[in-house]
Design a protein around this motif. Sequence first.
Motif, PDB file in Angstrom:
ATOM      1  N   MET A   1      41.392  54.991  45.840  1.00 23.31           N
ATOM      2  CA  MET A   1      40.496  54.106  45.091  1.00 23.31           C
ATOM      3  C   MET A   1      41.149  52.742  44.927  1.00 23.31           C
ATOM      4  O   MET A   1      42.350  52.646  44.685  1.00 23.31           O
ATOM      5  N   GLN A   2      40.341  51.692  45.067  1.00 21.62           N
ATOM      6  CA  GLN A   2      40.819  50.320  44.954  1.00 21.62           C
ATOM      7  C   GLN A   2      39.914  49.550  44.000  1.00 21.62           C
ATOM      8  O   GLN A   2      38.694  49.697  44.051  1.00 21.62           O
ATOM      9  N   LEU A   3      40.523  48.734  43.127  1.00 20.85           N
ATOM     10  CA  LEU A   3      39.765  47.934  42.170  1.00 20.85           C
ATOM     11  C   LEU A   3      40.209  46.476  42.222  1.00 20.85           C
ATOM     12  O   LEU A   3      41.414  46.198  42.270  1.00 20.85           O
ATOM     13  N   ASP A   4      39.239  45.584  42.206  1.00 23.29           N
ATOM     14  CA  ASP A   4      39.466  44.143  42.120  1.00 23.29           C
ATOM     15  C   ASP A   4      38.920  43.702  40.767  1.00 23.29           C
ATOM     16  O   ASP A   4      37.710  43.610  40.573  1.00 23.29           O
ATOM     17  N   VAL A   5      39.821  43.451  39.823  1.00 27.06           N
ATOM     18  CA  VAL A   5      39.439  43.157  38.439  1.00 27.06           C
ATOM     19  C   VAL A   5      39.504  41.652  38.210  1.00 27.06           C
ATOM     20  O   VAL A   5      40.576  41.037  38.298  1.00 27.06           O
ATOM     21  N   GLY A   6      38.351  41.057  37.898  1.00 22.64           N
ATOM     22  CA  GLY A   6      38.290  39.632  37.627  1.00 22.64           C
ATOM     23  C   GLY A   6      38.304  39.347  36.139  1.00 22.64           C
ATOM     24  O   GLY A   6      38.616  40.221  35.319  1.00 22.64           O
ATOM     25  N   ASN A   7      37.921  38.137  35.770  1.00 23.68           N
ATOM     26  CA  ASN A   7      37.921  37.755  34.362  1.00 23.68           C
ATOM     27  C   ASN A   7      36.746  38.332  33.591  1.00 23.68           C
ATOM     28  O   ASN A   7      36.825  38.520  32.383  1.00 23.68           O
ATOM     29  N   SER A   8      35.642  38.617  34.276  1.00 18.05           N
ATOM     30  CA  SER A   8      34.447  39.100  33.576  1.00 18.05           C
ATOM     31  C   SER A   8      33.995  40.486  34.012  1.00 18.05           C
ATOM     32  O   SER A   8      33.297  41.167  33.269  1.00 18.05           O
ATOM     33  N   SER A   9      34.378  40.913  35.205  1.00 17.71           N
ATOM     34  CA  SER A   9      33.964  42.228  35.694  1.00 17.71           C
ATOM     35  C   SER A   9      34.908  42.666  36.797  1.00 17.71           C
ATOM     36  O   SER A   9      35.803  41.917  37.206  1.00 17.71           O
ATOM     37  N   ALA A  10      34.714  43.886  37.252  1.00 18.27           N
ATOM     38  CA  ALA A  10      35.537  44.433  38.325  1.00 18.27           C
ATOM     39  C   ALA A  10      34.631  45.045  39.379  1.00 18.27           C
ATOM     40  O   ALA A  10      33.521  45.492  39.088  1.00 18.27           O
ATOM     41  N   LYS A  11      35.107  45.048  40.602  1.00 18.32           N
ATOM     42  CA  LYS A  11      34.415  45.821  41.620  1.00 18.32           C
ATOM     43  C   LYS A  11      35.394  46.840  42.189  1.00 18.32           C
ATOM     44  O   LYS A  11      36.607  46.604  42.225  1.00 18.32           O
ATOM     45  N   TRP A  12      34.853  47.985  42.589  1.00 17.01           N
ATOM     46  CA  TRP A  12      35.702  49.060  43.084  1.00 17.01           C
ATOM     47  C   TRP A  12      35.122  49.635  44.374  1.00 17.01           C
ATOM     48  O   TRP A  12      33.936  49.472  44.672  1.00 17.01           O
ATOM     49  N   ARG A  13      35.997  50.264  45.133  1.00 17.59           N
ATOM     50  CA  ARG A  13      35.545  50.995  46.311  1.00 17.59           C
ATOM     51  C   ARG A  13      36.460  52.200  46.520  1.00 17.59           C
ATOM     52  O   ARG A  13      37.633  52.184  46.132  1.00 17.59           O
ATOM     53  N   SER A  50      44.059  45.222  41.834  1.00 14.32           N
ATOM     54  CA  SER A  50      44.320  43.783  41.777  1.00 14.32           C
ATOM     55  C   SER A  50      43.650  43.274  40.519  1.00 14.32           C
ATOM     56  O   SER A  50      42.446  43.446  40.344  1.00 14.32           O
ATOM     57  N   SER A  51      44.393  42.653  39.618  1.00 21.26           N
ATOM     58  CA  SER A  51      43.812  42.239  38.339  1.00 21.26           C
ATOM     59  C   SER A  51      44.300  40.862  37.922  1.00 21.26           C
ATOM     60  O   SER A  51      45.496  40.568  37.985  1.00 21.26           O
ATOM     61  N   VAL A  52      43.345  40.039  37.482  1.00 22.32           N
ATOM     62  CA  VAL A  52      43.679  38.757  36.850  1.00 22.32           C
ATOM     63  C   VAL A  52      43.244  38.775  35.384  1.00 22.32           C
ATOM     64  O   VAL A  52      43.179  37.726  34.736  1.00 22.32           O
ATOM     65  N   ALA A  53      42.956  39.973  34.870  1.00 18.01           N
ATOM     66  CA  ALA A  53      42.573  40.133  33.465  1.00 18.01           C
ATOM     67  C   ALA A  53      43.821  40.093  32.579  1.00 18.01           C
ATOM     68  O   ALA A  53      44.959  40.009  33.062  1.00 18.01           O
ATOM     69  N   SER A  54      43.620  40.174  31.276  1.00 13.56           N
ATOM     70  CA  SER A  54      44.736  40.130  30.329  1.00 13.56           C
ATOM     71  C   SER A  54      45.538  41.427  30.382  1.00 13.56           C
ATOM     72  O   SER A  54      45.064  42.460  30.875  1.00 13.56           O
ATOM     73  N   ALA A  55      46.757  41.372  29.842  1.00  5.92           N
ATOM     74  CA  ALA A  55      47.599  42.567  29.793  1.00  5.92           C
ATOM     75  C   ALA A  55      46.928  43.667  28.976  1.00  5.92           C
ATOM     76  O   ALA A  55      47.035  44.856  29.316  1.00  5.92           O
ATOM     77  N   GLU A  56      46.215  43.288  27.901  1.00  8.04           N
ATOM     78  CA  GLU A  56      45.513  44.283  27.070  1.00  8.04           C
ATOM     79  C   GLU A  56      44.398  44.958  27.857  1.00  8.04           C
ATOM     80  O   GLU A  56      44.214  46.184  27.768  1.00  8.04           O
ATOM     81  N   GLN A  57      43.655  44.191  28.634  1.00 10.90           N
ATOM     82  CA  GLN A  57      42.586  44.768  29.453  1.00 10.90           C
ATOM     83  C   GLN A  57      43.158  45.671  30.542  1.00 10.90           C
ATOM     84  O   GLN A  57      42.596  46.732  30.830  1.00 10.90           O
ATOM     85  N   ASP A  58      44.265  45.253  31.140  1.00  6.83           N
ATOM     86  CA  ASP A  58      44.911  46.086  32.155  1.00  6.83           C
ATOM     87  C   ASP A  58      45.365  47.417  31.553  1.00  6.83           C
ATOM     88  O   ASP A  58      45.211  48.483  32.165  1.00  6.83           O
ATOM     89  N   SER A  59      45.924  47.361  30.363  1.00  3.32           N
ATOM     90  CA  SER A  59      46.385  48.591  29.703  1.00  3.32           C
ATOM     91  C   SER A  59      45.223  49.522  29.394  1.00  3.32           C
ATOM     92  O   SER A  59      45.316  50.736  29.589  1.00  3.32           O
ATOM     93  N   ALA A  60      44.119  48.953  28.918  1.00  4.08           N
ATOM     94  CA  ALA A  60      42.944  49.766  28.601  1.00  4.08           C
ATOM     95  C   ALA A  60      42.384  50.412  29.857  1.00  4.08           C
ATOM     96  O   ALA A  60      42.005  51.600  29.851  1.00  4.08           O
ATOM     97  N   LEU A  61      42.322  49.664  30.959  1.00 11.73           N
ATOM     98  CA  LEU A  61      41.829  50.219  32.221  1.00 11.73           C
ATOM     99  C   LEU A  61      42.762  51.307  32.730  1.00 11.73           C
ATOM    100  O   LEU A  61      42.307  52.364  33.188  1.00 11.73           O
TER     101      LEU A  61
END
Length: 240
Positions: A1-13, A50-61
């Motif tokens: 599984m791969q995720l591209d996490v942006g500032n407002s949403s993420a897409k996955w495949r 791949s994430s450009v979100a905050s550290a808190e958002q990364d931890s929650a994900l």
Amino acid sequence: MQLDVGNSSAKWRVVQGDTLLGRGSYREEDPVSREELLACCEQPDYIWVSSVASAEQDSALSRLLQERWNVEPWFARSEAETLGLRNSYTEPERMGVDRWLAMLAARERSRGRLCVVDAGSALTIDLVSAAGEHEGGYIIPGPDLMERALLLDTDRVRFSEASDYRLDPGCSTAQAVRHGIALAQVGAVRQALAEAGSELHLVLTGGGAAWLYDQLGRCGEFIPDLVLDGLQLQGELRAA
């Protein structure tokens, strides 16, 4: 599984080898998209992010994914060098990983000189030499950020009617704002190409790239999954 996490949403495949098994989008505050993500496969062998979100958002994900599959996600980072692509930053890890992965994937597709454009919350433009050297880049507010900044700091620029992003001069405040933003986005890419000074291959990705590709006369390539393609390259290198 791969995720591209942006500032407002993420897409996955979800992929198996070269086969795409599923894809979707995820928003932290949207329970429907969360359930779709958590039901996307039985048990992934890996989870690469791949994430450009905050550290808190990364931890929650990360907690969400580990609770579902008991697999610790691996978060990609920009590096000094990967597969012959060399970072120009003194501190390579400070470059947005989405920019790095997009350049990595673009270079795997074409070994000539490149201009890689990612049109998301921000518009990023990066130049890569034929030898793989990052020549530098630009970070510009995307359409939503431009409009928000204009409305926030100008008391008399207000409108309620809808207007598309177009390049012809606007004949109302709504049109003037939206068309001005469109002009700025397209103009930035055109000027960056002009400043580059020699022929190069244009590659576009991101949520706003389809529109931008059309406005630029459909020159170059539009590749929606460029960041995820780069994530796969870096993840496979790490796993080897």
